[in-house]
Design a protein around this motif. Structure first.
Motif, PDB file in Angstrom:
ATOM      1  N   ARG A 161       0.814  -1.222   0.000  1.00 50.82           N
ATOM      2  CA  ARG A 161       0.000   0.000   0.000  1.00 50.82           C
ATOM      3  C   ARG A 161       0.844   1.267   0.000  1.00 50.82           C
ATOM      4  O   ARG A 161       0.371   2.324  -0.430  1.00 50.82           O
ATOM      5  N   TYR A 162       2.075   1.201   0.495  1.00 49.17           N
ATOM      6  CA  TYR A 162       2.893   2.418   0.489  1.00 49.17           C
ATOM      7  C   TYR A 162       4.111   2.318  -0.423  1.00 49.17           C
ATOM      8  O   TYR A 162       4.746   3.327  -0.744  1.00 49.17           O
ATOM      9  N   LEU A 163       4.446   1.120  -0.882  1.00 47.85           N
ATOM     10  CA  LEU A 163       5.655   0.930  -1.682  1.00 47.85           C
ATOM     11  C   LEU A 163       5.576   1.720  -2.988  1.00 47.85           C
ATOM     12  O   LEU A 163       4.608   1.621  -3.737  1.00 47.85           O
ATOM     13  N   GLY A 164       6.613   2.505  -3.250  1.00 51.52           N
ATOM     14  CA  GLY A 164       6.717   3.221  -4.513  1.00 51.52           C
ATOM     15  C   GLY A 164       5.880   4.479  -4.614  1.00 51.52           C
ATOM     16  O   GLY A 164       5.886   5.133  -5.659  1.00 51.52           O
ATOM     17  N   GLN A 165       5.169   4.837  -3.544  1.00 54.04           N
ATOM     18  CA  GLN A 165       4.358   6.052  -3.606  1.00 54.04           C
ATOM     19  C   GLN A 165       5.267   7.281  -3.638  1.00 54.04           C
ATOM     20  O   GLN A 165       6.175   7.413  -2.813  1.00 54.04           O
ATOM     21  N   PRO A 166       5.062   8.195  -4.583  1.00 49.87           N
ATOM     22  CA  PRO A 166       5.929   9.371  -4.656  1.00 49.87           C
ATOM     23  C   PRO A 166       5.740  10.259  -3.433  1.00 49.87           C
ATOM     24  O   PRO A 166       4.623  10.458  -2.952  1.00 49.87           O
ATOM     25  N   ALA A 167       6.847  10.752  -2.934  1.00 52.02           N
ATOM     26  CA  ALA A 167       6.785  11.634  -1.766  1.00 52.02           C
ATOM     27  C   ALA A 167       7.969  12.582  -1.806  1.00 52.02           C
ATOM     28  O   ALA A 167       9.091  12.170  -2.098  1.00 52.02           O
ATOM     29  N   VAL A 168       7.712  13.856  -1.556  1.00 52.27           N
ATOM     30  CA  VAL A 168       8.758  14.867  -1.450  1.00 52.27           C
ATOM     31  C   VAL A 168       8.557  15.592  -0.130  1.00 52.27           C
ATOM     32  O   VAL A 168       7.437  15.988   0.214  1.00 52.27           O
ATOM     33  N   TYR A 169       9.643  15.761   0.606  1.00 50.96           N
ATOM     34  CA  TYR A 169       9.578  16.378   1.932  1.00 50.96           C
ATOM     35  C   TYR A 169      10.378  17.669   1.927  1.00 50.96           C
ATOM     36  O   TYR A 169      11.434  17.759   1.281  1.00 50.96           O
ATOM     37  N   GLU A 170       9.880  18.663   2.643  1.00 44.30           N
ATOM     38  CA  GLU A 170      10.566  19.953   2.676  1.00 44.30           C
ATOM     39  C   GLU A 170      11.900  19.853   3.408  1.00 44.30           C
ATOM     40  O   GLU A 170      12.859  20.525   3.049  1.00 44.30           O
ATOM     41  N   THR A 171      11.954  19.025   4.450  1.00 40.24           N
ATOM     42  CA  THR A 171      13.163  18.898   5.254  1.00 40.24           C
ATOM     43  C   THR A 171      13.431  17.421   5.542  1.00 40.24           C
ATOM     44  O   THR A 171      12.534  16.573   5.425  1.00 40.24           O
ATOM     45  N   VAL A 172      14.659  17.137   5.953  1.00 38.48           N
ATOM     46  CA  VAL A 172      15.004  15.779   6.380  1.00 38.48           C
ATOM     47  C   VAL A 172      14.148  15.380   7.575  1.00 38.48           C
ATOM     48  O   VAL A 172      13.667  14.237   7.663  1.00 38.48           O
ATOM     49  N   GLU A 173      13.940  16.324   8.481  1.00 40.09           N
ATOM     50  CA  GLU A 173      13.148  16.017   9.674  1.00 40.09           C
ATOM     51  C   GLU A 173      11.711  15.663   9.321  1.00 40.09           C
ATOM     52  O   GLU A 173      11.121  14.759   9.915  1.00 40.09           O
ATOM     53  N   GLN A 174      11.141  16.340   8.325  1.00 44.25           N
ATOM     54  CA  GLN A 174       9.783  16.012   7.891  1.00 44.25           C
ATOM     55  C   GLN A 174       9.743  14.614   7.273  1.00 44.25           C
ATOM     56  O   GLN A 174       8.817  13.832   7.525  1.00 44.25           O
ATOM     57  N   GLY A 175      10.752  14.297   6.474  1.00 45.83           N
ATOM     58  CA  GLY A 175      10.827  12.961   5.896  1.00 45.83           C
ATOM     59  C   GLY A 175      10.971  11.895   6.963  1.00 45.83           C
ATOM     60  O   GLY A 175      10.340  10.833   6.888  1.00 45.83           O
ATOM     61  N   ALA A 176      11.786  12.165   7.971  1.00 48.78           N
ATOM     62  CA  ALA A 176      11.970  11.206   9.065  1.00 48.78           C
ATOM     63  C   ALA A 176      10.659  10.976   9.807  1.00 48.78           C
ATOM     64  O   ALA A 176      10.325   9.834  10.165  1.00 48.78           O
ATOM     65  N   ALA A 177       9.919  12.045  10.032  1.00 49.72           N
ATOM     66  CA  ALA A 177       8.639  11.907  10.725  1.00 49.72           C
ATOM     67  C   ALA A 177       7.651  11.078   9.914  1.00 49.72           C
ATOM     68  O   ALA A 177       6.910  10.245  10.460  1.00 49.72           O
ATOM     69  N   ALA A 178       7.647  11.276   8.594  1.00 48.79           N
ATOM     70  CA  ALA A 178       6.739  10.508   7.739  1.00 48.79           C
ATOM     71  C   ALA A 178       7.103   9.028   7.750  1.00 48.79           C
ATOM     72  O   ALA A 178       6.220   8.159   7.819  1.00 48.79           O
TER      73      ALA A 178
END
Length: 303
Positions: A161-178
């Motif tokens: 369900r989440y594999l390969g879903q495109p995602a762009v994060y403003e910061t490394v910290e935001q990506g880590a939280a996701a």
């Protein structure tokens, strides 16, 4: 040693080949090699803490050691494949063999151990369970981290369900939280531990911000897996498991939805008759960062 050296080797495929990268810790000429291979969407820097702990134990024993952590094709510093249907186990096992042969050419491998988390464990199971492979040394000890021949279908569906879903994060910290929100099975971690795990998972995006490190096309072959195909693959994996000659340790998160207690118990009764350990409060998959998790692996590989 606080950071690993990055190496690459050319791996053949039907489209002209690709480069597989690996991170190498420790003594580049040590005959004892421990290969650590990550899960489906992860990369070799997941094992930074384990690699340093292994080197510290080996140094205390006066034992030269190489710890090698590949980035499987399509992940980390390895090339993305031209054909997305190549993201399957025949490619991964072939590439793993190419890496081990390259290690042996650089400095002879006398003792070979394997630590594999999830997908990395199944790659290791294939390497250890195929005695005809031209390895420089047979796999001596095999650690299967939250994976076995029977993989629960509901877990494969969850991952899909989440594999390969495109995602762009403003910061490394935001990506880590996701990523933290998607990975409750990894168990409790401090904020610093989680950030250290997450930084290698992110790359600068061409239009700004940060993207995930892996090729989204790994989802193409994964999406083609049916429940019937998974069941057929299970039978093949059990045959491989029954051929494993390595001493085997199975690690399990007590809340895992991928490796059931029943499967772990079966693994203790057949094939290499694995030891197994599970940890409360952890699902799929233990990150091998917590001191109790590290101790189990270290005591098994370097008693």
């Amino acid at each position: 040693m606080t950071s690993p050296a990055l190496h690459r080797v050319h791996c053949p495929d039907a489209q002209g080949g690709h480069q597989t990268a690996w991170w190498q810790w420790g003594d580049a000429h040590a005959p004892h090699v421990i290969v650590c291979v990550h899960g489906l969407t992860r990369q070799g820097r997941d094992f930074d803490v384990l690699a340093q702990a292994l080197l510290a134990r080996a140094a205390a024993q006066g034992h030269p050691l190489r710890v090698v952590c590949p980035d499987v094709a399509g992940r980390g510093e390895s090339d993305w494949l031209k054909d997305p249907m190549g993201y399957q186990f025949p490619t991964y096992v072939s590439d793993a063999l190419t890496v081990v042969v390259a290690l042996h050419q650089a400095a002879p491998v006398g003792t070979l151990d394997w630590v594999g988390t999830s997908m990395g464990g199944l790659i290791g199971l294939s390497v250890a369970g195929l005695p005809q492979l031209p390895l420089p040394a047979p796999v001596r000890k095999l650690v299967l981290n939250d994976v076995g021949p029977t993989v629960q279908w509901r877990a494969l569906q969850r991952i899909g369900r989440y594999l390969g879903q495109p995602a762009v994060y403003e910061t490394v910290e935001q990506g880590a939280a996701a990523m933290r929100a998607l990975s409750p099975g990894f168990g409790p971690h401090t904020d610093d531990e989680w950030l250290a795990l997450s930084r290698p998972m992110l790359r600068p995006h061409a239009q700004g911000g940060w993207r995930l490190h892996y090729d989204p096309a790994i989802a193409v072959a994964y999406a083609a897996i049916t429940e019937a195909a998974a069941a057929e693959g299970e039978q093949s994996l059990w045959r491989l498991y029954d051929q494993v000659g390595a001493a085997t340790l199975v690690l399990r998160g007590a809340e895992s939805d991928l490796l059931s207690r029943d499967t772990a118990a079966q693994m203790a009764e057949r094939g290499p008759r694995a030891q197994w350990v599970e940890w409360a409060g952890v699902g799929h998959a233990p990150t091998l960062i917590a001191p109790d998790q590290l101790a189990v692996v270290l005591n098994f590989l370097l008693p």
